[in-house]
Write a protein that holds these residues in place. Sequence first.
Motif, PDB file in Angstrom:
ATOM      1  N   LEU A   1      -9.137   5.309  -1.196  1.00  0.00           N
ATOM      2  CA  LEU A   1      -7.686   5.034  -0.997  1.00  0.00           C
ATOM      3  C   LEU A   1      -7.521   4.383   0.501  1.00  0.00           C
ATOM      4  CD1 LEU A   1      -4.671   4.984  -1.849  1.00  0.00           C
ATOM      5  CD2 LEU A   1      -4.514   7.476  -0.719  1.00  0.00           C
ATOM      6  N   MET A   2      -8.300   4.937   1.373  1.00  0.00           N
ATOM      7  CA  MET A   2      -7.896   4.577   2.819  1.00  0.00           C
ATOM      8  C   MET A   2      -8.715   3.343   3.063  1.00  0.00           C
ATOM      9  SD  MET A   2      -5.668   6.414   3.847  1.00  0.00           S
ATOM     10  CE  MET A   2      -5.347   5.768   5.340  1.00  0.00           C
TER      11      MET A   2
ATOM     12  N   TRP B   1       0.950  -1.312   0.001  1.00  0.00           N
ATOM     13  CA  TRP B   1      -0.016  -0.075  -0.007  1.00  0.00           C
ATOM     14  C   TRP B   1       0.815   1.368  -0.214  1.00  0.00           C
ATOM     15  CZ3 TRP B   1      -0.737   4.284   3.057  1.00  0.00           C
ATOM     16  CH2 TRP B   1      -2.213   5.018   2.929  1.00  0.00           C
ATOM     17  N   ILE B   2       1.956   1.345   0.802  1.00  0.00           N
ATOM     18  CA  ILE B   2       2.828   2.464   0.975  1.00  0.00           C
ATOM     19  C   ILE B   2       3.503   2.527  -0.355  1.00  0.00           C
ATOM     20  CG2 ILE B   2       4.754   3.072   1.830  1.00  0.00           C
ATOM     21  CD1 ILE B   2       3.762   1.848   4.566  1.00  0.00           C
ATOM     22  N   GLU B   3       4.019   1.593  -0.866  1.00  0.00           N
ATOM     23  CA  GLU B   3       4.906   1.687  -2.165  1.00  0.00           C
ATOM     24  C   GLU B   3       4.052   2.224  -3.270  1.00  0.00           C
ATOM     25  OE1 GLU B   3       6.316  -2.220  -2.709  1.00  0.00           O
ATOM     26  OE2 GLU B   3       8.069  -2.011  -1.186  1.00  0.00           O
ATOM     27  N   ASN B   4       2.557   1.547  -3.533  1.00  0.00           N
ATOM     28  CA  ASN B   4       1.921   2.064  -4.367  1.00  0.00           C
ATOM     29  C   ASN B   4       1.386   3.582  -4.250  1.00  0.00           C
ATOM     30  OD1 ASN B   4      -0.133   1.490  -6.680  1.00  0.00           O
ATOM     31  ND2 ASN B   4      -1.591   2.144  -5.034  1.00  0.00           N
ATOM     32  N   GLY B   5       1.176   4.027  -2.889  1.00  0.00           N
ATOM     33  CA  GLY B   5       1.024   5.518  -2.695  1.00  0.00           C
ATOM     34  C   GLY B   5       2.155   6.220  -3.199  1.00  0.00           C
ATOM     35  N   GLN B   6       3.431   5.802  -2.882  1.00  0.00           N
ATOM     36  CA  GLN B   6       4.594   6.672  -3.349  1.00  0.00           C
ATOM     37  C   GLN B   6       4.626   6.731  -4.655  1.00  0.00           C
ATOM     38  OE1 GLN B   6       7.488   4.589  -1.028  1.00  0.00           O
ATOM     39  NE2 GLN B   6       7.415   5.885   0.870  1.00  0.00           N
ATOM     40  N   ARG B   7       4.259   5.552  -5.471  1.00  0.00           N
ATOM     41  CA  ARG B   7       4.613   5.477  -6.881  1.00  0.00           C
ATOM     42  C   ARG B   7       3.434   6.785  -7.785  1.00  0.00           C
ATOM     43  NH1 ARG B   7       3.892   0.712  -7.327  1.00  0.00           N
ATOM     44  NH2 ARG B   7       1.659   0.424  -7.657  1.00  0.00           N
ATOM     45  N   THR B   8       2.174   6.491  -6.978  1.00  0.00           N
ATOM     46  CA  THR B   8       0.932   7.320  -7.462  1.00  0.00           C
ATOM     47  C   THR B   8       1.074   8.838  -7.017  1.00  0.00           C
ATOM     48  OG1 THR B   8      -0.381   6.911  -5.914  1.00  0.00           O
ATOM     49  CG2 THR B   8      -0.410   5.412  -7.776  1.00  0.00           C
ATOM     50  N   GLY B   9       1.970   8.958  -5.906  1.00  0.00           N
ATOM     51  CA  GLY B   9       2.111  10.523  -5.309  1.00  0.00           C
ATOM     52  C   GLY B   9       0.761  10.651  -4.148  1.00  0.00           C
ATOM     53  N   ALA B  10       0.034   9.556  -4.044  1.00  0.00           N
ATOM     54  CA  ALA B  10      -1.171   9.776  -2.991  1.00  0.00           C
ATOM     55  C   ALA B  10      -0.579   9.979  -1.713  1.00  0.00           C
ATOM     56  CB  ALA B  10      -1.972   8.640  -3.381  1.00  0.00           C
TER      57      ALA B  10
ATOM     58  N   GLU C   1      -2.935  12.761  -0.624  1.00  0.00           N
ATOM     59  CA  GLU C   1      -3.440  13.776  -1.422  1.00  0.00           C
ATOM     60  C   GLU C   1      -4.623  13.033  -2.293  1.00  0.00           C
ATOM     61  OE1 GLU C   1      -0.823  16.080  -3.819  1.00  0.00           O
ATOM     62  OE2 GLU C   1      -0.165  17.189  -2.050  1.00  0.00           O
ATOM     63  N   ALA C   2      -5.567  13.622  -2.668  1.00  0.00           N
ATOM     64  CA  ALA C   2      -6.520  12.995  -3.214  1.00  0.00           C
ATOM     65  C   ALA C   2      -7.586  13.999  -3.956  1.00  0.00           C
ATOM     66  CB  ALA C   2      -7.681  12.057  -2.429  1.00  0.00           C
ATOM     67  N   GLU C   3      -8.259  13.855  -4.987  1.00  0.00           N
ATOM     68  CA  GLU C   3      -9.073  14.782  -5.978  1.00  0.00           C
ATOM     69  C   GLU C   3     -10.061  15.136  -4.966  1.00  0.00           C
ATOM     70  OE1 GLU C   3      -8.504  16.370  -8.725  1.00  0.00           O
ATOM     71  OE2 GLU C   3      -6.671  15.603  -9.210  1.00  0.00           O
ATOM     72  N   SER C   4     -10.626  14.054  -4.302  1.00  0.00           N
ATOM     73  CA  SER C   4     -11.920  14.430  -3.419  1.00  0.00           C
ATOM     74  C   SER C   4     -12.131  13.452  -2.219  1.00  0.00           C
ATOM     75  CB  SER C   4     -13.229  13.886  -4.663  1.00  0.00           C
ATOM     76  OG  SER C   4     -13.175  12.736  -4.849  1.00  0.00           O
TER      77      SER C   4
END
Length: 117
Positions: free
Chosen positions: A92-93, A29-38, A82-85
Motif C-alpha cells: 500500500l505504501m 491515493w487518499i480517496e482509494n484508501g478511504q474507500r477501501t478502509g485502509a 490498516e492492513a492484513e500483513s
Amino acid sequence: MTQYLVLHMSAADGEEWDDATDVPALTAWIENGQRTGATRAGSPVAGREAAKAVVVRDGETAVLDGPFPEFKEWFLGFDLIEAESMEDAAALMAKHPSAHAEKLYILPNVPLPWDQA
C-alpha cells in the motif's frame, strides 16, 4: 487487521516532489484508501523550527527547541493505515505518491499488555 503507523521521512536521495503530478496522485491515493478502509488518518507535520523535545530527568522537565542536529532525516508527516500483513502495508505504501521522494517507515501497532484480556 493490524494498524500500522507510517512515518514519512526526508531522504537525501529522493526525487523532487512535483505538485502538478504528485498532488493529484496523492488525492487519488487518499480517496482509494478511504474507500477501501485502509487509511485511518494522515497529515504533514511542521518543520524542524516548530519541533520541541520533552525530557524529564530527576523530576525536572526540560522542553527543548528544534532544530535537532542529531537528526540526519526529518519527519515530514504520518499515516495511520490498516492492513492484513506487513507485506500488504508495504505494498500500500509503495503506491503512495511520496514514496519516490521520501523514506517511509512502517511500524506495526502492538496491543499494550494490560489491554490484552
